[in-house]
Design a protein around this motif. Structure first.
Motif, PDB file in Angstrom:
ATOM      1  N   ARG A 146     -10.959  -1.410  -2.930  1.00 40.30           N
ATOM      2  CA  ARG A 146     -11.208  -1.269  -4.364  1.00 40.30           C
ATOM      3  C   ARG A 146     -12.689  -1.467  -4.642  1.00 40.30           C
ATOM      4  O   ARG A 146     -13.385  -2.145  -3.879  1.00 40.30           O
ATOM      5  N   PRO A 183       3.867   5.478  -4.968  1.00 44.37           N
ATOM      6  CA  PRO A 183       4.029   6.114  -6.287  1.00 44.37           C
ATOM      7  C   PRO A 183       3.554   7.554  -6.184  1.00 44.37           C
ATOM      8  O   PRO A 183       2.591   7.834  -5.466  1.00 44.37           O
ATOM      9  N   LEU A 184       4.209   8.456  -6.871  1.00 41.01           N
ATOM     10  CA  LEU A 184       3.771   9.857  -6.848  1.00 41.01           C
ATOM     11  C   LEU A 184       3.659  10.402  -8.271  1.00 41.01           C
ATOM     12  O   LEU A 184       4.647  10.420  -9.016  1.00 41.01           O
ATOM     13  N   GLY A 185       2.448  10.830  -8.587  1.00 43.86           N
ATOM     14  CA  GLY A 185       2.234  11.583  -9.831  1.00 43.86           C
ATOM     15  C   GLY A 185       2.063  13.053  -9.510  1.00 43.86           C
ATOM     16  O   GLY A 185       2.025  13.902 -10.401  1.00 43.86           O
ATOM     17  N   GLY A 186       1.959  13.339  -8.213  1.00 49.98           N
ATOM     18  CA  GLY A 186       1.738  14.712  -7.766  1.00 49.98           C
ATOM     19  C   GLY A 186       3.036  15.470  -7.650  1.00 49.98           C
ATOM     20  O   GLY A 186       3.580  15.631  -6.544  1.00 49.98           O
ATOM     21  N   SER A 206      -6.890   1.031   2.079  1.00 50.77           N
ATOM     22  CA  SER A 206      -7.700   1.432   0.914  1.00 50.77           C
ATOM     23  C   SER A 206      -8.399   0.198   0.381  1.00 50.77           C
ATOM     24  O   SER A 206      -7.886  -0.911   0.512  1.00 50.77           O
ATOM     25  N   GLN A 240       6.938  12.471   1.807  1.00 50.57           N
ATOM     26  CA  GLN A 240       7.526  11.165   1.452  1.00 50.57           C
ATOM     27  C   GLN A 240       8.881  11.365   0.774  1.00 50.57           C
ATOM     28  O   GLN A 240       9.782  10.559   0.927  1.00 50.57           O
ATOM     29  N   HIS A 259       0.866  -1.183   0.000  1.00 51.66           N
ATOM     30  CA  HIS A 259       0.000   0.000   0.000  1.00 51.66           C
ATOM     31  C   HIS A 259       0.893   1.219   0.000  1.00 51.66           C
ATOM     32  O   HIS A 259       2.092   1.131   0.288  1.00 51.66           O
ATOM     33  N   SER A 260       0.299   2.352  -0.335  1.00 47.58           N
ATOM     34  CA  SER A 260       1.095   3.569  -0.509  1.00 47.58           C
ATOM     35  C   SER A 260       1.358   4.218   0.844  1.00 47.58           C
ATOM     36  O   SER A 260       0.471   4.845   1.432  1.00 47.58           O
ATOM     37  N   GLN A 302       5.099  17.088  -0.523  1.00 42.88           N
ATOM     38  CA  GLN A 302       4.736  15.747  -0.025  1.00 42.88           C
ATOM     39  C   GLN A 302       5.987  15.181   0.668  1.00 42.88           C
ATOM     40  O   GLN A 302       7.005  14.907   0.017  1.00 42.88           O
ATOM     41  N   ARG A 324      -2.622   4.243   4.960  1.00 39.13           N
ATOM     42  CA  ARG A 324      -4.070   4.296   5.202  1.00 39.13           C
ATOM     43  C   ARG A 324      -4.699   3.137   4.418  1.00 39.13           C
ATOM     44  O   ARG A 324      -4.400   2.969   3.227  1.00 39.13           O
TER      45      ARG A 324
HETATM   46  C1  FMN Z   1       0.178   7.100 -10.950  1.00 39.11           C
HETATM   47  C2  FMN Z   1      -0.060   7.293  -9.482  1.00 39.11           C
HETATM   48  C3  FMN Z   1       0.141   8.525  -8.922  1.00 39.11           C
HETATM   49  C4  FMN Z   1      -0.017   8.702  -7.539  1.00 39.11           C
HETATM   50  N1  FMN Z   1       0.312   9.899  -6.974  1.00 39.11           N
HETATM   51  C5  FMN Z   1       0.325  10.020  -5.639  1.00 39.11           C
HETATM   52  C6  FMN Z   1       0.820  11.205  -5.032  1.00 39.11           C
HETATM   53  O1  FMN Z   1       1.253  12.149  -5.680  1.00 39.11           O
HETATM   54  N2  FMN Z   1       0.816  11.258  -3.663  1.00 39.11           N
HETATM   55  C7  FMN Z   1       0.366  10.230  -2.891  1.00 39.11           C
HETATM   56  O2  FMN Z   1       0.415  10.343  -1.672  1.00 39.11           O
HETATM   57  N3  FMN Z   1      -0.118   9.095  -3.438  1.00 39.11           N
HETATM   58  C8  FMN Z   1      -0.129   8.969  -4.794  1.00 39.11           C
HETATM   59  N4  FMN Z   1      -0.571   7.789  -5.373  1.00 39.11           N
HETATM   60  C9  FMN Z   1      -1.022   6.692  -4.502  1.00 39.11           C
HETATM   61  C10 FMN Z   1      -2.531   6.447  -4.616  1.00 39.11           C
HETATM   62  O3  FMN Z   1      -3.237   7.437  -3.924  1.00 39.11           O
HETATM   63  C11 FMN Z   1      -2.818   5.036  -4.071  1.00 39.11           C
HETATM   64  O4  FMN Z   1      -2.146   4.095  -4.884  1.00 39.11           O
HETATM   65  C12 FMN Z   1      -4.299   4.680  -4.060  1.00 39.11           C
HETATM   66  O5  FMN Z   1      -5.004   5.540  -3.218  1.00 39.11           O
HETATM   67  C13 FMN Z   1      -4.526   3.257  -3.612  1.00 39.11           C
HETATM   68  O6  FMN Z   1      -3.955   3.030  -2.347  1.00 39.11           O
HETATM   69  P1  FMN Z   1      -2.800   1.965  -2.091  1.00 39.11           P
HETATM   70  O7  FMN Z   1      -1.695   2.226  -3.072  1.00 39.11           O
HETATM   71  O8  FMN Z   1      -2.373   2.243  -0.690  1.00 39.11           O
HETATM   72  O9  FMN Z   1      -3.382   0.608  -2.268  1.00 39.11           O
HETATM   73  C14 FMN Z   1      -0.451   7.624  -6.735  1.00 39.11           C
HETATM   74  C15 FMN Z   1      -0.698   6.385  -7.332  1.00 39.11           C
HETATM   75  C16 FMN Z   1      -0.474   6.205  -8.673  1.00 39.11           C
HETATM   76  C17 FMN Z   1      -0.670   4.842  -9.267  1.00 39.11           C
END
Ligand code: FMN
Length: 220
Positions: free
Chosen positions: A198, A159-162, A196, A75, A17-18, A73, A194
């Motif tokens: 689906r 992962p971060l796209g932000g 999550s 992280q 998880h993230s 962020q 946190r």
């Molecule tokens: C392409 C992509 C971009 C994401 N960007 C961010 C981000 O910028 N910051 C963040 O905290 N989480 C980011 N996430 C995490 C998602 O919020 C997270 O994968 C989603 O809520 C599902 O939760 P889990 O990964 O814990 O299962 C990103 C996930 C993906 C796949």
């Protein structure tokens, strides 16, 4: 990080998880990071062109430079490493380097190689969306493999796209040939992710010829 941790695939997938907060004191050696990236590097790719480069950001100064680019962020400063996944917009240029060793090893005939190179050259010259689509699609597979490898080795990731891709390119000197695909923060969790959930898989699966009819009936 122990490279001998053995976790079965389904547990790894279920438990990844993230994670947003990392133990900032936890370090990964270059060798440990390299082991993770070797696994990411073994991801599949169209024509085996391996449309990725990995920029491993470990240095606190470099992480501090990344922090405002990633919209603060945390992280990116707490994680042991942030890997910037870059997609190659000119992966076609790697065809010779990828296929010739296979020819030399007797794994590929000259004829098959010429055919593959022809397909690649045609696609990159005539399909305007291909370079970017292929870069992002294939590099994303490597990113996913990296996150699963991290979990399998007892680490966490996010992962971060932000982040501001233009500012990232400028700050880290990314050449025009490469497109930033995503950042992957990796380290030891300080706080669990946190939870999550689906949407039910029944809402995401369709069968055979029913797609447009079923999607038209769907609420989403
Ligand atoms: C392409 C992509 C971009 C994401 N960007 C961010 C981000 O910028 N910051 C963040 O905290 N989480 C980011 N996430 C995490 C998602 O919020 C997270 O994968 C989603 O809520 C599902 O939760 P889990 O990964 O814990 O299962 C990103 C996930 C993906 C796949």
């Amino acid at each position: 990080m122990s490279s001998t941790v053995q976790t079965d695939f389904f547990t790894v997938v279920r438990e990844r998880h993230s994670v947003k907060h990392y133990d900032a004191a936890h370090k990964l050696s270059e060798q440990e990071i390299k082991e993770l990236l070797e696994i990411a590097n073994s991801a599949p790719s169209a024509w085996n062109l391996q449309h990725w480069k990995f920029l491993a950001i470990t240095d606190q100064t470099a992480k501090a430079k990344l922090l405002p680019i990633a919209y603060s962020q945390t992280q990116v400063v707490e994680a042991s490493v942030v890997v910037a996944i870059l997609g190659d917009l000119q992966a076609n240029l790697k065809a010779e380097a990828v296929f010739e060793p296979d020819v030399q090893a007797g794994l590929l005939s000259e004829e098959v190689k010429a055919n593959l190179v022809g397909q690649i050259e045609y696609t990159y010259a005539n399909v305007p969306t291909a370079p970017r689509d292929e870069a992002i699609r294939n590099a994303s597979l490597a990113a996913m493999q990296l996150m699963l490898a991290a979990k399998a080795k007892g680490l966490d990731s996010c992962p971060l796209g932000g982040y501001d891709a233009d500012k990232f390119v400028e700050a880290f000197g990314v050449p025009a040939r490469y497109v930033p695909v995503m950042l992957v923060a990796i380290g030891k969790a300080a706080t669990p992710a946190r939870p999550s959930v689906r949407l039910p898989v029944e809402q995401t699966i369709f069968w055979n010829l029913e797609l447009s009819k079923k999607l038209a009936q769907s609420d989403f």
